[in-house]
Design an enzyme around this catalytic site. Structure first.
Site, PDB file in Angstrom:
ATOM      1  CB  ILE A   1      -0.547   6.673  -1.781  1.00 53.76           C
ATOM      2  CG1 ILE A   1      -0.715   8.167  -2.070  1.00 53.76           C
ATOM      3  CG2 ILE A   1       0.522   6.070  -2.689  1.00 53.76           C
ATOM      4  CD1 ILE A   1       0.546   8.976  -1.805  1.00 53.76           C
ATOM      5  CB  ALA A   2       0.247   2.254  -0.652  1.00 50.49           C
TER       6      ALA A   2
ATOM      7  N   GLY B   1      -0.231  -0.498   4.173  1.00 47.16           N
ATOM      8  CA  GLY B   1       0.727  -1.522   4.560  1.00 47.16           C
ATOM      9  C   GLY B   1       0.325  -2.191   5.852  1.00 47.16           C
ATOM     10  N   GLY B   2       1.260  -2.981   6.380  1.00 47.22           N
ATOM     11  CA  GLY B   2       0.963  -3.742   7.587  1.00 47.22           C
ATOM     12  C   GLY B   2       0.878  -2.900   8.838  1.00 47.22           C
ATOM     13  CG  MET B   3       3.454  -2.136  11.163  1.00 45.75           C
ATOM     14  SD  MET B   3       5.208  -2.102  11.587  1.00 45.75           S
ATOM     15  CE  MET B   3       5.968  -2.137   9.976  1.00 45.75           C
TER      16      MET B   3
ATOM     17  CB  THR C   1      -3.159   3.902   5.589  1.00 44.76           C
ATOM     18  OG1 THR C   1      -3.691   2.664   6.085  1.00 44.76           O
ATOM     19  CG2 THR C   1      -3.768   4.207   4.228  1.00 44.76           C
ATOM     20  CB  VAL C   2       1.165   5.983   2.297  1.00 44.74           C
ATOM     21  CG1 VAL C   2       1.822   7.245   1.750  1.00 44.74           C
ATOM     22  CG2 VAL C   2       2.165   5.188   3.111  1.00 44.74           C
TER      23      VAL C   2
ATOM     24  CE  LYS D   1       5.304   5.312   6.026  1.00 47.14           C
ATOM     25  NZ  LYS D   1       4.751   4.214   5.215  1.00 47.14           N
TER      26      LYS D   1
ATOM     27  CG  ASP E   1       9.654  -4.266   5.801  1.00 50.60           C
ATOM     28  OD1 ASP E   1       9.847  -5.386   5.290  1.00 50.60           O
ATOM     29  OD2 ASP E   1       8.539  -3.717   5.806  1.00 50.60           O
TER      30      ASP E   1
END
Length: 676
Positions: free
Chosen positions: A23-24, A26-28, A30-31, A46, A140
């Site tokens: 799906i996406a 990020g910095g820490m 992956t989803v 996640k 965040d």
């Protein structure tokens, strides 16, 4: 060493979660879109990035905070169903929310109407309030972490991972958690955060939703972050003049640079927004209804259904006719200290702004007193009636002396007395510097901040005027404070050659330190094994980054082996052997007695290994002990460096014979036969 996590698409994690698609990222983490085959439902999975998953402290916090987030119960928080680990994969199973993120909506729409923006912000604050009540800080908050589901569903995501990484930041120097555009000043300046930091991010997000732009921009995330420290968030009406001042005040309230001037948490900020929208009466401690009436009546709702805020004169949005101003309400630039004034009625009284004219009373004063500002009265034709002049004529000598004293004091004051030296307060804390300057008769004022590689963040770098210069007594001295060193993210260079790693570090603005080598039987020689600090750590530009490089297989232990064995190992290992004779060794000839470097030492290609090789025992004469008694014979042989073995063939203590005779290797054994 490649640390990239291969996508687990198609894998069944823990025998339960079938990973279907990404799906996406990020910095820490992956989803992934996944299916819980046990409960037959869709979930969002996640998975933490591998460089973080190898950090045991991060993993512990990741698990702990996932459990904390799972306890949250709010329709505006993405639910956490499960947390687990399989191999090197650490994951959180969460509620899957179909629909765009707030970021995607802003990209598509540019900006939102005030009603849409406040609808979304209220729901975001409801979710954050549930977290704040539970003692969880998001750290965040940003449009990417606000999910817009079907209908009016708004959910806040990513509580646990931000908290886990934040915990790790306290042990990784300079590491900053959050997205630069939404970081509160205290997160940048001192790496601290609480509920008010989330409120700040919500205020920034409200500004962006109303204007379509972020309040602070820059060429790098670091530049943006430090703008939050040094500049106030402008009113949204400065970008979109059609916005009412009520929204300016709400943004100003949430984005004060001083956390003490913001709402305590999301619930307090939500209450302020709700009261503005509903037009509730003024809360205690703000202007009362009678004050509003005196200044021009009560205040009403605008075309968006938002309550108008009175300005300092009591007018709705600063105009007596009730129209909205295009600039910020009074005090918005200073972020409206503690409360926002609200109003409820829709009646407005034009012309209620009164100007009070105050007479100076100059003429009356002169008529009443006859002397304040009036010319001296004449005393007939004999001049002015001035007793001071008469006393001066009568006491001329005294006035001359007083004049000299006053003139001397003035000269001293002009020459030196009005000036004081500026003390040196560099490298002091701001509080200590203010105290030293105050003791010197000077007033400290805050000045600009800049990066310094030698002065810790928050301490004083220098002053203006500079230390040692003269300043007027009671004058102002500007303190230039430190933001600390410029921090750069350490790039991941493990698995690269030393030359590649050096180039990557320099490209990132960092200084590579001389490499240290470590033997490794599995990693090829010359390949980077690790960095200190680890990858993605925020690190000062002036502080070297240390590289640990593989030296290949460790050096074998040649001691006790024959020279030929060492030469064969050197040929296959890419190094060479330097042979040194060992004439003092009693080992058989050709035996290696010691080596340099020592065994298991890392060795590079082409390096020379020195080995000492025994030349064999030295041949020495054997004393003639035949006919001696046994004690004398043993003493003579021992003195010559031999071992003695006694063969008793007959009773008695006389040496009948000995062997070998002539010469023998030093340290060898001489057998003596003893009898009558």
């Amino acid at each position: 060493m490649d640390t990239t996590l291969s996508a687990p698409i198609g894998q069944l994690l823990d025998g339960r979660y079938l990973v279907e698609s990404q799906i996406a990222r990020g910095g820490m983490a992956t989803v992934y879109h996944a299916r819980d085959v046990r409960l037959d439902r869709t979930v969002a999975l996640k998975i933490a990035h591998p460089e973080l998953a190898r950090d045991q402290e991060f993993v512990a916090r990741f698990i702990s905070e996932a459990r904390s987030a799972a306890r949250l119960s709010s329709p505006n928080v993405v639910a956490v169903f499960d947390q687990g680990s399989t191999g090197d994969l650490h994951y959180i199973a969460m509620e899957y929310v179909p629909g765009p993120t707030l970021r995607e909506l802003l990209v598509a729409r540019g900006h939102l109407t005030p009603r849409e923006a406040l609808d979304i912000i209220e729901r975001v604050l409801v979710g954050l309030a549930a977290a704040h009540d539970a003692g969880i800080i998001h750290r965040d908050v940003k449009p990417e972490n606000v999910l817009l589901g079907t209908g009016t569903s708004v959910k806040v995501a990513d509580f646990g991972l931000a908290r886990a990484a934040a915990g790790m930041s306290h042990t990784r120097t300079g590491m900053l958690i959050g997205t630069a555009a939404y970081l509160a000043p205290e997160q940048v300046a001192s790496n601290t955060s609480d509920q008010r930091s989330d409120v700040y991010a919500v205020g920034v997000m409200l500004f962006e939703m109303l204007t379509g732009t972020q309040p602070h921009t820059g060429e790098t995330p670091l530049a943006v972050a430090y703008k939050h420290v040094n500049y106030v968030v402008p009113p949204p009406s400065s970008v979109n003049p059609d916005l009412p001042a009520a929204l300016d005040a709400l943004v100003a309230l949430g984005t004060s640079r001083d956390p003490d001037l913001r709402p305590l948490d999301a619930r307090h900020y939500l209450r302020a927004i709700t009261e503005v929208r509903r037009g509730m009466p003024l809360p205690p401690g703000t202007r009362g209804a009678s004050d509003g009436a005196a200044a021009g009546g009560a205040y009403g709702n605008d075309a968006y259904g938002n309550t108008a805020l009175p300005d300092a004169a009591g007018h709705a949005n600063g105009r007596p006719d009730g129209s909205f101003t295009t600039g910020p309400v009074r005090g918005a630039a200073d972020h409206a200290h503690s409360t926002v004034a609200y109003a409820a009625s829709t009646d407005r009284q034009p012309g209620a702004h009164h100007t009070m004219i105050v007479p100076t009373g100059g003429d009356d004063d002169y008529a009443a007193h006859g002397r304040f500002g009036a010319p001296p009265r004449r005393r007939g034709s004999g001049g002015y009636r001035d007793p001071f002049l008469q006393r001066w004529l009568f006491s001329r000598r005294i006035l001359i002396v007083l004049g000299v004293i006053v003139l001397g004091a003035i000269v001293w004051w002009l020459a030196a007395g009005q000036y004081v030296p500026v003390p040196n307060v560099a490298h002091m804390s701001v509080a200590t510097a203010r105290g030293d300057l105050s003791n010197a008769g000077l007033v400290a004022v805050s000045g600009p901040s800049r990066h310094s590689n030698s002065v810790p963040a928050g301490d004083v770098i220098s002053t203006s005027p500079a230390a040692g210069s003269r300043a007027t007594h009671g004058g102002k001295v500007t303190l230039i404070t430190s933001l600390g060193p410029v921090l750069v993210s350490v790039p991941p260079v493990t698995g690269q050659t030393l030359a590649q790693a050096d180039k990557a570090l320099k490209a990132a603005g960092l200084i590579p330190a001389p490499a240290s080598y470590q033997a490794s039987p599995s990693i090829p020689q010359g390949v980077v094994i690790a960095t200190d600090p680890m990858a993605y750590t925020r690190w000062p530009k002036n502080k070297p980054v240390h590289l640990v490089v593989s030296a290949g297989a460790p050096l074998p232990n040649f001691v006790g082996q024959q020279l030929g064995d060492a030469q064969a190992a050197a040929q296959s290992g890419g190094f060479s052997i330097n042979q040194v004779p060992d004439n003092s060794s009693t080992q058989p000839g050709g035996t290696i007695t010691r080596q340099s470097p020592a065994a298991n030492t890392p060795i590079t290609s082409g390096e020379v290994v020195t080995v000492w090789v025994s030349a064999g025992p030295q041949q020495v004469p054997v004393p003639n002990v035949q006919g001696m008694n046994i004690n004398d014979a043993e003493n003579a042989l021992s003195a010559a460096g031999f071992q003695v073995s006694v063969n008793q063939v007959l009773p008695g203590n006389r040496v009948l014979s000995y062997s070998p005779s002539g010469t023998a290797p030093q340290g060898s054994t001489i057998t003596i036969t003893v009898g009558l």
